[in-house]
Design a protein around this motif. Structure first.
Motif, PDB file in Angstrom:
ATOM      1  N   ASN A   1       0.798  -1.152   0.157  1.00  0.00           N
ATOM      2  CA  ASN A   1       0.031  -0.064  -0.137  1.00  0.00           C
ATOM      3  C   ASN A   1       1.003   1.189  -0.051  1.00  0.00           C
ATOM      4  N   CYS A   2       0.508   2.228  -0.654  1.00  0.00           N
ATOM      5  CA  CYS A   2       1.433   3.243  -1.019  1.00  0.00           C
ATOM      6  C   CYS A   2       0.561   4.683  -1.124  1.00  0.00           C
ATOM      7  N   CYS A   3       1.245   5.574  -0.830  1.00  0.00           N
ATOM      8  CA  CYS A   3       0.703   6.944  -1.099  1.00  0.00           C
ATOM      9  C   CYS A   3       1.954   7.923  -1.657  1.00  0.00           C
ATOM     10  N   ASP A   4       1.700   8.579  -2.855  1.00  0.00           N
ATOM     11  CA  ASP A   4       3.022   9.189  -3.398  1.00  0.00           C
ATOM     12  C   ASP A   4       2.494  10.675  -3.656  1.00  0.00           C
ATOM     13  N   ILE A   5       3.782  11.326  -3.585  1.00  0.00           N
ATOM     14  CA  ILE A   5       3.984  12.816  -3.735  1.00  0.00           C
ATOM     15  C   ILE A   5       4.645  13.204  -4.946  1.00  0.00           C
ATOM     16  N   SER A   6       5.498  12.203  -5.641  1.00  0.00           N
ATOM     17  CA  SER A   6       6.411  12.526  -6.713  1.00  0.00           C
ATOM     18  C   SER A   6       5.905  13.294  -7.715  1.00  0.00           C
ATOM     19  N   PHE A   7       6.847  14.258  -8.068  1.00  0.00           N
ATOM     20  CA  PHE A   7       6.321  15.216  -9.387  1.00  0.00           C
ATOM     21  C   PHE A   7       6.657  14.383 -10.466  1.00  0.00           C
ATOM     22  N   MET A   8       5.586  13.538 -11.060  1.00  0.00           N
ATOM     23  CA  MET A   8       5.942  12.689 -12.147  1.00  0.00           C
ATOM     24  C   MET A   8       5.305  13.056 -13.374  1.00  0.00           C
ATOM     25  N   PRO A   9       6.070  12.937 -14.558  1.00  0.00           N
ATOM     26  CA  PRO A   9       5.170  13.522 -15.885  1.00  0.00           C
ATOM     27  C   PRO A   9       4.083  12.362 -16.293  1.00  0.00           C
ATOM     28  N   GLU A  10       4.638  10.940 -15.885  1.00  0.00           N
ATOM     29  CA  GLU A  10       3.721   9.922 -16.009  1.00  0.00           C
ATOM     30  C   GLU A  10       2.370   9.901 -15.701  1.00  0.00           C
ATOM     31  N   ASP A  11       1.382   9.069 -16.311  1.00  0.00           N
ATOM     32  CA  ASP A  11      -0.023   8.853 -15.960  1.00  0.00           C
ATOM     33  C   ASP A  11      -0.045   7.769 -14.549  1.00  0.00           C
TER      34      ASP A  11
END
Lengths: 367, 367
Positions: free
Chosen positions: B83-93
């Motif tokens: 389980n994960c929560c993410d805030i990386s500024f990623m260009p992908e969808d």
């Protein structure tokens, strides 16, 4: 751009004119503007021998050279004893050639365009008419007729010189002393009836005036459409006009080099894009014991009939009008004469103003 | 900058936290902020084996990685069924990982900062409460508390990412269709009670919202102090953000490289220089048959007590609050959940808003 307009102006009144340029295309274009009576001399004036033989047959020499060559060429003209009028944008002090001119018998009017040039003549009139003259404020700018965001600006001559104007500290006179302010500082709004509200900010434009006129407050500002100074300040403050190299993409890049390349592209007038010139000279002081104020407002536009830019017109005409007077002997030396000293001859600047008006330059005087 | 604030927030409530970073200095600084209960793991998460062993003992993984690594790492976390929560500024969808998450049993909340993040949660609430919801407008910005000319701006995270935001065309939703406008376009003034009049302009910030919400008008704008957009437009239009090389001073220079170098210098916060965050989400539509409008205004400030930037606070807290709920099982998948879908669970976003307020973030709702 300017030389051809000077040549055309003089040729139209029967002067025998020769135009010299190192670039054959520029020379052809100048010849086309000046008409069939102008001789064309393709030569490299940075070669002293070429310059010598080019000016040898001339009675009057008019210098309209790039800054790096202007002073050197002028010194040679002075040494050859030729009367001369010069509009080269040179960093050096042309008054340093005064002794040489007096020795060779040359009469040389320098800085003889619009500003420096016409601005100096009007400042000279103010300093002569007001007793004492307490302050002279000059504001001047060349602008596109139709401002287009984001810069609302185009450079009629050299964008690199414009960047230099935004970088070099401005010398002003306050309390009778030369003080230094950053370029682009003290931005103020300025209304021109035919154009709207513009802005004016400090640049280093007084040149000879700081030493030749005994006026305790003097400044010259540059005029742009509103917002331009803040924009240029951002470029300058962030280092885009700096000469120190910066590491970028694996290279050591001089930011000024890139800014020159990109802003030259952004600031170059399109073919037929119209420009205008605005200038204001305001002097305050005393006349016959009462407070007095003299204000000139100058406005000039692109000439659609001859497709001549306003900046070329207002730079060329003062030089052409002074050259006529050197030829006629109504401006007499010998020595190096800054344009403000032309006001010492009563009526001379008024005559030049009248002839500028006859060429379509709007010049209004109040006071 | 953000990861350490998330770690500190969770550690303060008794979570067992491990912080992983490749840079020892960053890791030490994060450890100092998170307190003695946080374990520190110096490792290179761009190495898949290192990532695998780092997340192996974790119940919940929180991703706060640079854009170039974010998606790749998230895909690996999904595959590992964490389980994960993410805030990386990623260009992908990130929604492209939904099938993989459903297969591995992972519940993953992505784009879980402030915008994207909190903005999506509030948009989700509006879309759920209004029937139909006709429009959602988001405006958000991180700013220095004290604007200083000429840019009146500093970048809390990566100046290079900010330049990219000013360059990449903005995708908006109009008439139910995605339309594209230039970044920095449609500048409008925006008042914030505690800050004054700011400006907002188009940038490409909607991300998942263009597909997950059935709202015919949606836009996200970036907020700055007035004048910033015009300034950046001048840089962009003159080619200073271009990737094509330009000849300058004998070199072939990529203008973007130099602009990144110089604007990073100009936009970096000084130690202790305070920032603030402002956001507004305005939705319009119908509720119980009548026209209705919901407006949230968010304002957050630098925390002087802990010397934490507002941008770190408002990005970290939503992630920390979502991580708690993943741990408690109140957010349940499996699958990739965009934050707007959290509004499908009644009361969940209200709870998160309440806990943000408890952390000092001002959030006001009208309507």
């Amino acid at each position: 751009m300017v030389g051809s307009v000077i040549a055309a102006d003089l040729a139209s009144e029967g002067f025998e004119v020769a135009i010299a340029d190192v670039n054959p295309a520029s020379l052809r274009a100048a010849g086309k503007r000046a008409g069939p009576r102008a001789a064309l001399v393709e030569t490299d004036l940075s070669d002293p021998a070429a310059l010598r033989s080019t000016i040898e047959p001339a009675d009057i020499v008019i210098g309209a050279l790039p800054g790096w060559l202007g002073y050197r060429a002028l010194a040679q003209v002075v040494q050859a004893g030729r009367n001369c009028c010069d509009i080269s944008f040179m960093p050096e002090d042309p008054l340093a050639l005064d002794a040489a001119a007096k020795k060779s018998g040359a009469t040389v009017v320098v800085d003889c365009g619009v500003a420096p040039g016409l601005s100096n003549m009007l400042a000279g009139v103010a300093a002569a008419e007001l007793a004492p003259c307490r302050s002279i404020e000059i504001a001047v700018g060349g602008l596109p007729r139709t401002p287009r965001p984001p810069f609302n600006y185009k450079a009629a001559f050299s964008p690199a010189d414009v960047i230099e104007e935004y970088t070099r500290p401005a010398r002003l006179v306050e309390g009778g002393k030369v003080v230094v302010r950053p370029a682009l500082s003290e931005v103020e709004p300025l209304d021109f009836a035919g154009v709207g509200t513009l802005e004016a900010f400090n640049t280093d434009g007084l040149r000879t005036l700081t030493r030749t006129l005994n006026v305790p407050t003097m400044k010259e500002k540059t005029i742009r459409y509103p917002g331009h100074a803040a924009l240029m300040l951002a470029f300058r403050e962030a280092g885009f006009f700096a000469e120190e190299k910066v590491a970028a993409g694996g290279l050591a890049v001089r930011p000024l080099d890139l800014s020159r390349a990109l802003l030259t592209r952004a600031w170059t007038y399109a073919e037929g894009e119209e420009d205008l010139t605005v200038m204001r000279v305001v002097a305050e002081g005393t006349r016959r014991g009462a407070a007095a104020r003299i204000a000139w407002e100058i406005e000039d536009h692109f000439d659609r009939a001859t497709r001549t830019t306003s900046m070329s017109r207002v730079t060329a005409f003062p030089a052409a009008l002074v050259a006529r007077r050197l030829a006629a002997g109504t401006i007499r030396g010998p020595g190096v004469i800054p344009p403000e000293h032309l006001a010492r001859t009563p009526g001379l600047v008024d005559e030049i103003v009248e002839e500028l008006r006859a060429r379509g330059v709007r010049i209004e005087r109040e006071g």
